[in-house]
Design a protein around this motif. Structure first.
Motif, PDB file in Angstrom:
ATOM      1  N   GLY A 124     -20.699  21.766 -27.814  1.00  0.00           N
ATOM      2  CA  GLY A 124     -21.037  20.536 -28.521  1.00  0.00           C
ATOM      3  C   GLY A 124     -20.629  19.315 -27.722  1.00  0.00           C
ATOM      4  N   THR A 125     -20.798  18.142 -28.330  1.00  0.00           N
ATOM      5  CA  THR A 125     -20.359  16.908 -27.677  1.00  0.00           C
ATOM      6  C   THR A 125     -18.846  16.930 -27.578  1.00  0.00           C
ATOM      7  OG1 THR A 125     -22.266  15.679 -28.485  1.00  0.00           O
ATOM      8  CG2 THR A 125     -20.343  14.389 -27.823  1.00  0.00           C
ATOM      9  N   LEU A 126     -18.337  16.612 -26.407  1.00  0.00           N
ATOM     10  CA  LEU A 126     -16.898  16.633 -26.146  1.00  0.00           C
ATOM     11  C   LEU A 126     -16.420  15.228 -25.833  1.00  0.00           C
ATOM     12  CD1 LEU A 126     -16.936  19.761 -23.826  1.00  0.00           C
ATOM     13  CD2 LEU A 126     -16.360  19.703 -26.251  1.00  0.00           C
ATOM     14  N   VAL A 127     -15.205  14.918 -26.251  1.00  0.00           N
ATOM     15  CA  VAL A 127     -14.622  13.609 -25.978  1.00  0.00           C
ATOM     16  C   VAL A 127     -13.310  13.799 -25.226  1.00  0.00           C
ATOM     17  CG1 VAL A 127     -13.673  11.480 -26.957  1.00  0.00           C
ATOM     18  CG2 VAL A 127     -15.709  12.537 -27.982  1.00  0.00           C
ATOM     19  N   ALA A 128     -13.251  13.202 -24.041  1.00  0.00           N
ATOM     20  CA  ALA A 128     -12.035  13.220 -23.221  1.00  0.00           C
ATOM     21  C   ALA A 128     -11.266  11.932 -23.476  1.00  0.00           C
ATOM     22  CB  ALA A 128     -12.396  13.328 -21.747  1.00  0.00           C
ATOM     23  N   LEU A 129      -9.968  12.073 -23.706  1.00  0.00           N
ATOM     24  CA  LEU A 129      -9.084  10.931 -23.960  1.00  0.00           C
ATOM     25  C   LEU A 129      -7.951  10.961 -22.952  1.00  0.00           C
ATOM     26  CD1 LEU A 129      -7.825   8.593 -25.610  1.00  0.00           C
ATOM     27  CD2 LEU A 129      -6.836  10.348 -27.101  1.00  0.00           C
ATOM     28  N   ALA A 130      -7.793   9.872 -22.196  1.00  0.00           N
ATOM     29  CA  ALA A 130      -6.722   9.756 -21.205  1.00  0.00           C
ATOM     30  C   ALA A 130      -5.727   8.696 -21.638  1.00  0.00           C
ATOM     31  CB  ALA A 130      -7.295   9.394 -19.840  1.00  0.00           C
ATOM     32  N   LYS A 131      -4.442   9.063 -21.535  1.00  0.00           N
ATOM     33  CA  LYS A 131      -3.343   8.144 -21.824  1.00  0.00           C
ATOM     34  C   LYS A 131      -2.240   8.376 -20.795  1.00  0.00           C
ATOM     35  CE  LYS A 131      -3.774   7.982 -26.863  1.00  0.00           C
ATOM     36  NZ  LYS A 131      -3.050   8.257 -28.110  1.00  0.00           N
ATOM     37  N   PRO A 132      -1.516   7.334 -20.436  1.00  0.00           N
ATOM     38  CA  PRO A 132      -0.410   7.533 -19.491  1.00  0.00           C
ATOM     39  C   PRO A 132       0.780   8.199 -20.179  1.00  0.00           C
ATOM     40  CG  PRO A 132      -0.456   5.261 -20.206  1.00  0.00           C
ATOM     41  CD  PRO A 132      -1.659   5.932 -20.824  1.00  0.00           C
ATOM     42  N   GLU A 133       1.542   8.939 -19.385  1.00  0.00           N
ATOM     43  CA  GLU A 133       2.755   9.554 -19.915  1.00  0.00           C
ATOM     44  C   GLU A 133       3.854   8.506 -20.097  1.00  0.00           C
ATOM     45  OE1 GLU A 133       5.300  12.808 -17.836  1.00  0.00           O
ATOM     46  OE2 GLU A 133       3.567  13.811 -18.751  1.00  0.00           O
ATOM     47  N   ARG A 134       3.810   7.471 -19.281  1.00  0.00           N
ATOM     48  CA  ARG A 134       4.796   6.378 -19.373  1.00  0.00           C
ATOM     49  C   ARG A 134       4.144   5.106 -18.839  1.00  0.00           C
ATOM     50  NH1 ARG A 134       6.723   9.674 -15.122  1.00  0.00           N
ATOM     51  NH2 ARG A 134       6.537   8.645 -13.117  1.00  0.00           N
ATOM     52  N   PRO A 135       4.709   3.945 -19.113  1.00  0.00           N
ATOM     53  CA  PRO A 135       4.111   2.693 -18.630  1.00  0.00           C
ATOM     54  C   PRO A 135       4.082   2.617 -17.098  1.00  0.00           C
ATOM     55  CG  PRO A 135       5.741   2.266 -20.344  1.00  0.00           C
ATOM     56  CD  PRO A 135       5.874   3.712 -19.972  1.00  0.00           C
ATOM     57  N   ALA A 136       3.070   1.953 -16.589  1.00  0.00           N
ATOM     58  CA  ALA A 136       2.975   1.702 -15.146  1.00  0.00           C
ATOM     59  C   ALA A 136       3.834   0.497 -14.802  1.00  0.00           C
ATOM     60  CB  ALA A 136       1.526   1.435 -14.752  1.00  0.00           C
ATOM     61  N   VAL A 137       4.400   0.514 -13.617  1.00  0.00           N
ATOM     62  CA  VAL A 137       5.243  -0.602 -13.182  1.00  0.00           C
ATOM     63  C   VAL A 137       4.834  -1.036 -11.776  1.00  0.00           C
ATOM     64  CG1 VAL A 137       7.219   0.052 -14.615  1.00  0.00           C
ATOM     65  CG2 VAL A 137       7.031   0.950 -12.293  1.00  0.00           C
ATOM     66  N   GLU A 138       5.110  -2.275 -11.485  1.00  0.00           N
ATOM     67  CA  GLU A 138       4.928  -2.769 -10.126  1.00  0.00           C
ATOM     68  C   GLU A 138       6.124  -2.289  -9.321  1.00  0.00           C
ATOM     69  OE1 GLU A 138       3.486  -6.880  -8.023  1.00  0.00           O
ATOM     70  OE2 GLU A 138       4.179  -6.909 -10.083  1.00  0.00           O
ATOM     71  N   ALA A 139       5.890  -1.805  -8.114  1.00  0.00           N
ATOM     72  CA  ALA A 139       6.974  -1.262  -7.300  1.00  0.00           C
ATOM     73  C   ALA A 139       6.722  -1.542  -5.828  1.00  0.00           C
ATOM     74  CB  ALA A 139       7.095   0.248  -7.531  1.00  0.00           C
ATOM     75  N   ALA A 140       7.793  -1.567  -5.059  1.00  0.00           N
ATOM     76  CA  ALA A 140       7.693  -1.791  -3.619  1.00  0.00           C
ATOM     77  C   ALA A 140       7.252  -0.527  -2.886  1.00  0.00           C
ATOM     78  CB  ALA A 140       9.039  -2.258  -3.072  1.00  0.00           C
ATOM     79  N   ASN A 141       7.474   0.633  -3.518  1.00  0.00           N
ATOM     80  CA  ASN A 141       7.103   1.915  -2.924  1.00  0.00           C
ATOM     81  C   ASN A 141       6.182   2.671  -3.870  1.00  0.00           C
ATOM     82  OD1 ASN A 141       8.821   1.714  -0.563  1.00  0.00           O
ATOM     83  ND2 ASN A 141      10.526   1.954  -2.001  1.00  0.00           N
ATOM     84  N   GLY A 142       5.478   3.660  -3.322  1.00  0.00           N
ATOM     85  CA  GLY A 142       4.593   4.472  -4.131  1.00  0.00           C
ATOM     86  C   GLY A 142       5.367   5.407  -5.053  1.00  0.00           C
ATOM     87  N   TYR A 143       4.711   5.819  -6.141  1.00  0.00           N
ATOM     88  CA  TYR A 143       5.340   6.746  -7.082  1.00  0.00           C
ATOM     89  C   TYR A 143       4.267   7.550  -7.814  1.00  0.00           C
ATOM     90  CZ  TYR A 143       4.237   3.129 -10.601  1.00  0.00           C
ATOM     91  OH  TYR A 143       3.595   2.206 -11.403  1.00  0.00           O
ATOM     92  N   ALA A 144       4.668   8.719  -8.290  1.00  0.00           N
ATOM     93  CA  ALA A 144       3.769   9.562  -9.086  1.00  0.00           C
ATOM     94  C   ALA A 144       3.742   9.029 -10.512  1.00  0.00           C
ATOM     95  CB  ALA A 144       4.246  11.008  -9.066  1.00  0.00           C
TER      96      ALA A 144
END
Length: 156
Positions: free
Chosen positions: A106-126
Protein backbone atom coordinates in the motif's frame (compact mmCIF):
# COMPACT_ATOMS: atom_id res chain seq x y z
CA UNK A 1 16.24 30.32 5.19
CA UNK A 2 17.51 27.16 3.52
CA UNK A 3 16.90 27.16 -0.26
CA UNK A 4 15.17 23.72 -0.29
CA UNK A 5 12.85 24.76 2.54
CA UNK A 6 12.06 28.12 0.94
CA UNK A 7 11.12 26.42 -2.35
CA UNK A 8 8.98 23.84 -0.54
CA UNK A 9 7.07 26.56 1.32
CA UNK A 10 6.43 28.44 -1.93
CA UNK A 11 5.20 25.37 -3.81
CA UNK A 12 3.22 23.50 -1.14
CA UNK A 13 0.19 25.80 -1.33
CA UNK A 14 -0.08 25.57 -5.14
CA UNK A 15 -2.17 22.92 -6.90
CA UNK A 16 0.23 20.06 -7.64
CA UNK A 17 2.95 21.83 -5.65
CA UNK A 18 3.92 18.79 -3.57
CA UNK A 19 4.18 16.69 -6.73
CA UNK A 20 6.25 19.38 -8.45
CA UNK A 21 8.56 19.70 -5.45
CA UNK A 22 9.18 15.95 -5.52
CA UNK A 23 9.96 16.12 -9.24
CA UNK A 24 12.42 18.97 -8.71
CA UNK A 25 14.22 17.08 -5.95
CA UNK A 26 14.40 14.03 -8.25
CA UNK A 27 15.83 16.21 -11.01
CA UNK A 28 18.61 17.25 -8.61
CA UNK A 29 19.09 13.67 -7.31
CA UNK A 30 17.79 11.42 -10.13
CA UNK A 31 18.03 8.10 -8.31
CA UNK A 32 15.15 9.07 -6.01
CA UNK A 33 12.83 9.22 -9.02
CA UNK A 34 12.62 5.42 -8.79
CA UNK A 35 10.26 5.81 -5.80
CA UNK A 36 8.29 8.84 -7.14
CA UNK A 37 8.25 10.60 -3.75
CA UNK A 38 5.47 12.96 -2.68
CA UNK A 39 6.53 15.33 0.07
CA UNK A 40 3.93 15.65 2.82
CA UNK A 41 5.93 17.66 5.37
CA UNK A 42 9.27 19.42 5.28
CA UNK A 43 10.38 21.54 8.20
CA UNK A 44 13.38 21.74 10.51
CA UNK A 45 13.46 18.51 12.51
CA UNK A 46 10.86 16.67 10.40
CA UNK A 47 10.32 15.33 6.89
CA UNK A 48 7.53 13.06 5.67
CA UNK A 49 7.43 11.51 2.22
CA UNK A 50 4.81 9.18 0.75
CA UNK A 51 5.56 6.50 -1.82
CA UNK A 52 2.89 4.61 -3.71
CA UNK A 53 2.78 0.85 -4.00
CA UNK A 54 3.45 0.33 -7.71
CA UNK A 55 4.76 -2.57 -9.72
CA UNK A 56 8.04 -0.77 -10.44
CA UNK A 57 8.97 -0.88 -6.72
CA UNK A 58 7.87 -4.49 -6.15
CA UNK A 59 10.01 -7.46 -5.34
CA UNK A 60 9.34 -11.04 -6.41
CA UNK A 61 6.62 -11.52 -3.73
CA UNK A 62 4.65 -8.41 -4.71
CA UNK A 63 5.61 -6.13 -1.84
CA UNK A 64 7.66 -2.91 -1.87
CA UNK A 65 11.29 -3.98 -2.13
CA UNK A 66 14.00 -3.34 0.41
CA UNK A 67 15.97 -0.84 -1.65
CA UNK A 68 12.87 1.28 -2.34
CA UNK A 69 12.39 1.49 1.43
CA UNK A 70 16.06 2.42 1.87
CA UNK A 71 15.70 5.10 -0.83
CA UNK A 72 12.68 6.57 0.97
CA UNK A 73 14.63 6.56 4.24
CA UNK A 74 17.70 8.23 2.72
CA UNK A 75 15.61 10.85 0.94
CA UNK A 76 13.58 11.84 4.01
CA UNK A 77 16.62 11.81 6.28
CA UNK A 78 18.67 13.85 3.81
CA UNK A 79 16.02 16.48 3.20
CA UNK A 80 15.28 16.82 6.92
CA UNK A 81 19.01 17.15 7.61
CA UNK A 82 19.41 19.75 4.88
CA UNK A 83 16.71 22.03 6.31
CA UNK A 84 17.70 21.47 9.97
CA UNK A 85 21.45 21.84 10.37
CA UNK A 86 23.01 25.30 10.74
CA UNK A 87 23.74 27.10 7.43
CA UNK A 88 27.47 27.00 8.19
CA UNK A 89 27.42 23.20 8.19
CA UNK A 90 27.15 20.57 5.43
CA UNK A 91 26.23 16.90 5.53
CA UNK A 92 26.63 13.53 3.86
CA UNK A 93 25.23 10.11 4.82
CA UNK A 94 27.89 8.00 6.50
CA UNK A 95 26.05 4.78 7.32
CA UNK A 96 22.62 3.20 7.60
CA UNK A 97 21.23 0.42 9.79
CA UNK A 98 17.84 -0.93 8.78
CA UNK A 99 15.15 -3.23 10.15
CA UNK A 100 12.46 -4.83 8.00
CA UNK A 101 9.49 -5.31 10.33
CA UNK A 102 6.61 -6.42 8.09
CA UNK A 103 5.63 -6.79 4.45
CA UNK A 104 5.45 -3.33 2.90
CA UNK A 105 2.18 -2.93 0.98
CA UNK A 106 0.00 0.00 0.00
CA UNK A 107 0.94 3.66 0.20
CA UNK A 108 3.83 4.06 2.62
CA UNK A 109 4.89 7.13 4.56
CA UNK A 110 8.50 7.65 5.64
CA UNK A 111 9.07 9.99 8.60
CA UNK A 112 12.54 11.29 9.48
CA UNK A 113 13.44 12.96 12.77
CA UNK A 114 16.81 13.70 14.35
CA UNK A 115 17.90 11.74 17.39
CA UNK A 116 19.18 14.98 18.95
CA UNK A 117 19.42 18.66 17.98
CA UNK A 118 22.00 19.72 15.40
CA UNK A 119 24.69 22.12 16.54
CA UNK A 120 27.22 24.36 14.88
CA UNK A 121 30.71 22.97 15.47
CA UNK A 122 34.30 23.62 14.48
CA UNK A 123 34.79 19.92 13.67
CA UNK A 124 32.68 17.27 11.98
CA UNK A 125 30.44 14.94 13.98
CA UNK A 126 28.05 12.04 13.49
CA UNK A 127 24.40 13.11 13.67
CA UNK A 128 21.93 10.22 13.85
CA UNK A 129 18.57 10.47 12.07
CA UNK A 130 15.75 8.03 12.80
CA UNK A 131 13.36 7.05 10.00
CA UNK A 132 10.20 5.01 10.31
CA UNK A 133 8.12 3.83 7.36
CA UNK A 134 4.47 3.11 8.07
CA UNK A 135 1.71 1.52 6.05
CA UNK A 136 -1.83 2.86 5.65
CA UNK A 137 -2.87 1.17 8.92
CA UNK A 138 -0.16 3.16 10.76
CA UNK A 139 2.00 0.10 11.40
CA UNK A 140 5.78 0.34 11.17
CA UNK A 141 7.01 -1.85 8.32
CA UNK A 142 10.61 -0.54 8.24
CA UNK A 143 12.97 1.43 10.46
CA UNK A 144 16.34 2.96 9.77
CA UNK A 145 19.00 4.84 11.69
CA UNK A 146 21.12 6.91 9.36
CA UNK A 147 24.34 8.48 10.58
CA UNK A 148 24.86 11.79 8.84
CA UNK A 149 28.35 13.27 8.90
CA UNK A 150 27.87 16.97 9.65
CA UNK A 151 30.91 19.21 9.20
CA UNK A 152 31.77 22.89 8.67
CA UNK A 153 31.43 24.17 5.11
CA UNK A 154 34.73 25.00 3.46
CA UNK A 155 35.43 28.70 3.72
CA UNK A 156 32.50 29.31 6.08
Amino acid sequence: MNQALSLYRRLVSLPGGRWLYGRLICFKAPYFATIAPRFLTLEPGRCEVAIRDRRRVHNHIGTVHAIALCNAAELTAGMMTDVTIPASMRWIPKGMTVEYLAKAKGTLVALAKPERPAVEAANGYAWPVLVSVRNEAGEDVFRARIDMWVSPRKGA
